[in-house]
Design a protein around this motif. Structure first.
Motif, PDB file in Angstrom:
ATOM      1  N   ARG A   1       6.182 -12.092  23.523  1.00  0.00           N
ATOM      2  CA  ARG A   1       6.618 -12.968  22.438  1.00  0.00           C
ATOM      3  C   ARG A   1       5.709 -14.184  22.242  1.00  0.00           C
ATOM      4  O   ARG A   1       5.628 -14.706  21.125  1.00  0.00           O
ATOM      5  N   TYR A   2       5.072 -14.626  23.303  1.00  0.00           N
ATOM      6  CA  TYR A   2       4.276 -15.858  23.238  1.00  0.00           C
ATOM      7  C   TYR A   2       2.962 -15.686  23.970  1.00  0.00           C
ATOM      8  O   TYR A   2       2.845 -14.891  24.895  1.00  0.00           O
ATOM      9  N   PHE A   3       1.980 -16.492  23.566  1.00  0.00           N
ATOM     10  CA  PHE A   3       0.782 -16.685  24.368  1.00  0.00           C
ATOM     11  C   PHE A   3       0.754 -18.162  24.733  1.00  0.00           C
ATOM     12  O   PHE A   3       1.432 -18.985  24.116  1.00  0.00           O
ATOM     13  N   VAL A   4      -0.007 -18.496  25.763  1.00  0.00           N
ATOM     14  CA  VAL A   4       0.009 -19.852  26.295  1.00  0.00           C
ATOM     15  C   VAL A   4      -1.356 -20.500  26.117  1.00  0.00           C
ATOM     16  O   VAL A   4      -2.386 -19.916  26.477  1.00  0.00           O
ATOM     17  N   VAL A   5      -1.349 -21.709  25.555  1.00  0.00           N
ATOM     18  CA  VAL A   5      -2.556 -22.519  25.429  1.00  0.00           C
ATOM     19  C   VAL A   5      -2.230 -23.897  25.980  1.00  0.00           C
ATOM     20  O   VAL A   5      -1.288 -24.546  25.503  1.00  0.00           O
ATOM     21  N   LYS A   6      -2.980 -24.306  26.994  1.00  0.00           N
ATOM     22  CA  LYS A   6      -2.784 -25.618  27.621  1.00  0.00           C
ATOM     23  C   LYS A   6      -1.329 -25.852  28.000  1.00  0.00           C
ATOM     24  O   LYS A   6      -0.766 -26.921  27.769  1.00  0.00           O
ATOM     25  N   GLY A   7      -0.695 -24.823  28.542  1.00  0.00           N
ATOM     26  CA  GLY A   7       0.675 -24.935  29.025  1.00  0.00           C
ATOM     27  C   GLY A   7       1.748 -24.850  27.964  1.00  0.00           C
ATOM     28  O   GLY A   7       2.935 -24.936  28.261  1.00  0.00           O
ATOM     29  N   GLN A   8       1.344 -24.645  26.708  1.00  0.00           N
ATOM     30  CA  GLN A   8       2.308 -24.611  25.614  1.00  0.00           C
ATOM     31  C   GLN A   8       2.446 -23.190  25.073  1.00  0.00           C
ATOM     32  O   GLN A   8       1.453 -22.472  24.920  1.00  0.00           O
ATOM     33  N   LEU A   9       3.685 -22.797  24.777  1.00  0.00           N
ATOM     34  CA  LEU A   9       3.955 -21.475  24.228  1.00  0.00           C
ATOM     35  C   LEU A   9       3.728 -21.467  22.717  1.00  0.00           C
ATOM     36  O   LEU A   9       4.148 -22.386  22.015  1.00  0.00           O
ATOM     37  N   TRP A  10       3.074 -20.407  22.253  1.00  0.00           N
ATOM     38  CA  TRP A  10       2.861 -20.190  20.822  1.00  0.00           C
ATOM     39  C   TRP A  10       3.309 -18.774  20.513  1.00  0.00           C
ATOM     40  O   TRP A  10       2.937 -17.828  21.198  1.00  0.00           O
ATOM     41  N   ARG A  11       4.124 -18.637  19.474  1.00  0.00           N
ATOM     42  CA  ARG A  11       4.679 -17.331  19.139  1.00  0.00           C
ATOM     43  C   ARG A  11       3.588 -16.364  18.680  1.00  0.00           C
ATOM     44  O   ARG A  11       2.747 -16.696  17.844  1.00  0.00           O
ATOM     45  N   CYS A  12       3.652 -15.168  19.205  1.00  0.00           N
ATOM     46  CA  CYS A  12       2.738 -14.100  18.805  1.00  0.00           C
ATOM     47  C   CYS A  12       3.193 -13.497  17.472  1.00  0.00           C
ATOM     48  O   CYS A  12       4.343 -13.643  17.074  1.00  0.00           O
ATOM     49  N   SER A  13       2.281 -12.805  16.837  1.00  0.00           N
ATOM     50  CA  SER A  13       2.627 -12.066  15.624  1.00  0.00           C
ATOM     51  C   SER A  13       3.594 -10.947  15.966  1.00  0.00           C
ATOM     52  O   SER A  13       3.630 -10.452  17.095  1.00  0.00           O
ATOM     53  N   ASN A  14       4.333 -10.529  14.979  1.00  0.00           N
ATOM     54  CA  ASN A  14       5.288  -9.448  15.142  1.00  0.00           C
ATOM     55  C   ASN A  14       4.535  -8.143  15.440  1.00  0.00           C
ATOM     56  O   ASN A  14       3.784  -7.652  14.595  1.00  0.00           O
ATOM     57  N   PRO A  15       4.740  -7.567  16.625  1.00  0.00           N
ATOM     58  CA  PRO A  15       4.009  -6.340  16.966  1.00  0.00           C
ATOM     59  C   PRO A  15       4.464  -5.126  16.155  1.00  0.00           C
ATOM     60  O   PRO A  15       3.779  -4.102  16.156  1.00  0.00           O
ATOM     61  N   ALA A  16       5.580  -5.230  15.459  1.00  0.00           N
ATOM     62  CA  ALA A  16       6.065  -4.101  14.657  1.00  0.00           C
ATOM     63  C   ALA A  16       5.370  -4.002  13.298  1.00  0.00           C
ATOM     64  O   ALA A  16       5.562  -3.025  12.580  1.00  0.00           O
ATOM     65  N   LEU A  17       4.568  -5.015  12.950  1.00  0.00           N
ATOM     66  CA  LEU A  17       3.852  -4.955  11.672  1.00  0.00           C
ATOM     67  C   LEU A  17       2.822  -3.826  11.709  1.00  0.00           C
ATOM     68  O   LEU A  17       2.067  -3.707  12.678  1.00  0.00           O
ATOM     69  N   PRO A  18       2.748  -3.028  10.663  1.00  0.00           N
ATOM     70  CA  PRO A  18       1.692  -2.004  10.601  1.00  0.00           C
ATOM     71  C   PRO A  18       0.320  -2.680  10.612  1.00  0.00           C
ATOM     72  O   PRO A  18       0.152  -3.779  10.071  1.00  0.00           O
ATOM     73  N   ASP A  19      -0.661  -2.027  11.224  1.00  0.00           N
ATOM     74  CA  ASP A  19      -1.992  -2.615  11.361  1.00  0.00           C
ATOM     75  C   ASP A  19      -2.591  -3.061  10.029  1.00  0.00           C
ATOM     76  O   ASP A  19      -3.166  -4.138   9.933  1.00  0.00           O
ATOM     77  N   GLU A  20      -2.457  -2.226   9.010  1.00  0.00           N
ATOM     78  CA  GLU A  20      -3.023  -2.564   7.702  1.00  0.00           C
ATOM     79  C   GLU A  20      -2.384  -3.835   7.141  1.00  0.00           C
ATOM     80  O   GLU A  20      -3.065  -4.711   6.611  1.00  0.00           O
ATOM     81  N   LYS A  21      -1.077  -3.942   7.268  1.00  0.00           N
ATOM     82  CA  LYS A  21      -0.349  -5.129   6.800  1.00  0.00           C
ATOM     83  C   LYS A  21      -0.790  -6.364   7.599  1.00  0.00           C
ATOM     84  O   LYS A  21      -1.041  -7.426   7.028  1.00  0.00           O
ATOM     85  N   ARG A  22      -0.894  -6.223   8.929  1.00  0.00           N
ATOM     86  CA  ARG A  22      -1.309  -7.330   9.775  1.00  0.00           C
ATOM     87  C   ARG A  22      -2.718  -7.805   9.388  1.00  0.00           C
ATOM     88  O   ARG A  22      -2.966  -8.995   9.246  1.00  0.00           O
ATOM     89  N   GLN A  23      -3.617  -6.869   9.192  1.00  0.00           N
ATOM     90  CA  GLN A  23      -4.989  -7.226   8.810  1.00  0.00           C
ATOM     91  C   GLN A  23      -5.012  -7.976   7.485  1.00  0.00           C
ATOM     92  O   GLN A  23      -5.742  -8.951   7.331  1.00  0.00           O
ATOM     93  N   HIS A  24      -4.218  -7.524   6.544  1.00  0.00           N
ATOM     94  CA  HIS A  24      -4.135  -8.187   5.239  1.00  0.00           C
ATOM     95  C   HIS A  24      -3.617  -9.621   5.408  1.00  0.00           C
ATOM     96  O   HIS A  24      -4.164 -10.564   4.829  1.00  0.00           O
ATOM     97  N   LEU A  25      -2.565  -9.785   6.209  1.00  0.00           N
ATOM     98  CA  LEU A  25      -1.997 -11.115   6.424  1.00  0.00           C
ATOM     99  C   LEU A  25      -2.946 -12.035   7.184  1.00  0.00           C
ATOM    100  O   LEU A  25      -3.043 -13.223   6.872  1.00  0.00           O
ATOM    101  N   VAL A  26      -3.657 -11.498   8.153  1.00  0.00           N
ATOM    102  CA  VAL A  26      -4.640 -12.303   8.886  1.00  0.00           C
ATOM    103  C   VAL A  26      -5.758 -12.739   7.940  1.00  0.00           C
ATOM    104  O   VAL A  26      -6.221 -13.884   7.992  1.00  0.00           O
ATOM    105  N   HIS A  27      -6.180 -11.854   7.061  1.00  0.00           N
ATOM    106  CA  HIS A  27      -7.180 -12.205   6.056  1.00  0.00           C
ATOM    107  C   HIS A  27      -6.670 -13.349   5.182  1.00  0.00           C
ATOM    108  O   HIS A  27      -7.392 -14.323   4.925  1.00  0.00           O
ATOM    109  N   ASP A  28      -5.431 -13.231   4.725  1.00  0.00           N
ATOM    110  CA  ASP A  28      -4.827 -14.299   3.910  1.00  0.00           C
ATOM    111  C   ASP A  28      -4.772 -15.614   4.684  1.00  0.00           C
ATOM    112  O   ASP A  28      -5.059 -16.683   4.134  1.00  0.00           O
TER     113      ASP A  28
END
Length: 106
Positions: free
Chosen positions: A9-36
């Motif tokens: 659910r999270y990755f850690v940077v300098k001791g702080q939790l940051w929410r990860c992207s939804n792993p259920a997103l289809p790859d094509e959709k995720r790529q489009h959103l990351v581009h945006d």
């Protein structure tokens, strides 16, 4: 590479939790959103350079829309009722023991 909590659910940077992207997103959709998201971030940088508050506001809104669509902000993407610890210090969450264990390994 930043460590990711065992539940993904999270990755850690300098001791702080940051929410990860939804792993259920289809790859094509995720790529489009990351581009945006990257386009919106570039627009934020440009607006700052131009000192244009209207463009900056619009660009930041676009960043937020992309992050919500990715699942990094807004409603959580998991459905087990667990609370959201986004932007919390890992040591102040149920992930504290896990965080201490990875901190000792580094």
């Amino acid at each position: 590479m930043h460590p990711t909590t065992p539940d993904g659910r999270y990755f850690v940077v300098k001791g702080q939790l940051w929410r990860c992207s939804n792993p259920a997103l289809p790859d094509e959709k995720r790529q489009h959103l990351v581009h945006d998201l990257m386009e919106a971030r570039r627009a934020v940088k440009e607006a700052k350079a131009l000192d244009d508050e209207d463009k900056l506001h619009a660009a930041r809104a676009s960043v937020d829309l992309a992050k919500v669509a990715l699942g990094e902000r807004g409603p959580v993407w998991w459905d087990d009722g667990s609370p959201d610890y986004n932007r919390h210090k890992a040591i102040n969450t149920p992930y504290a023991d896990w965080y201490h264990s990875i901190d000792e390994q580094q």
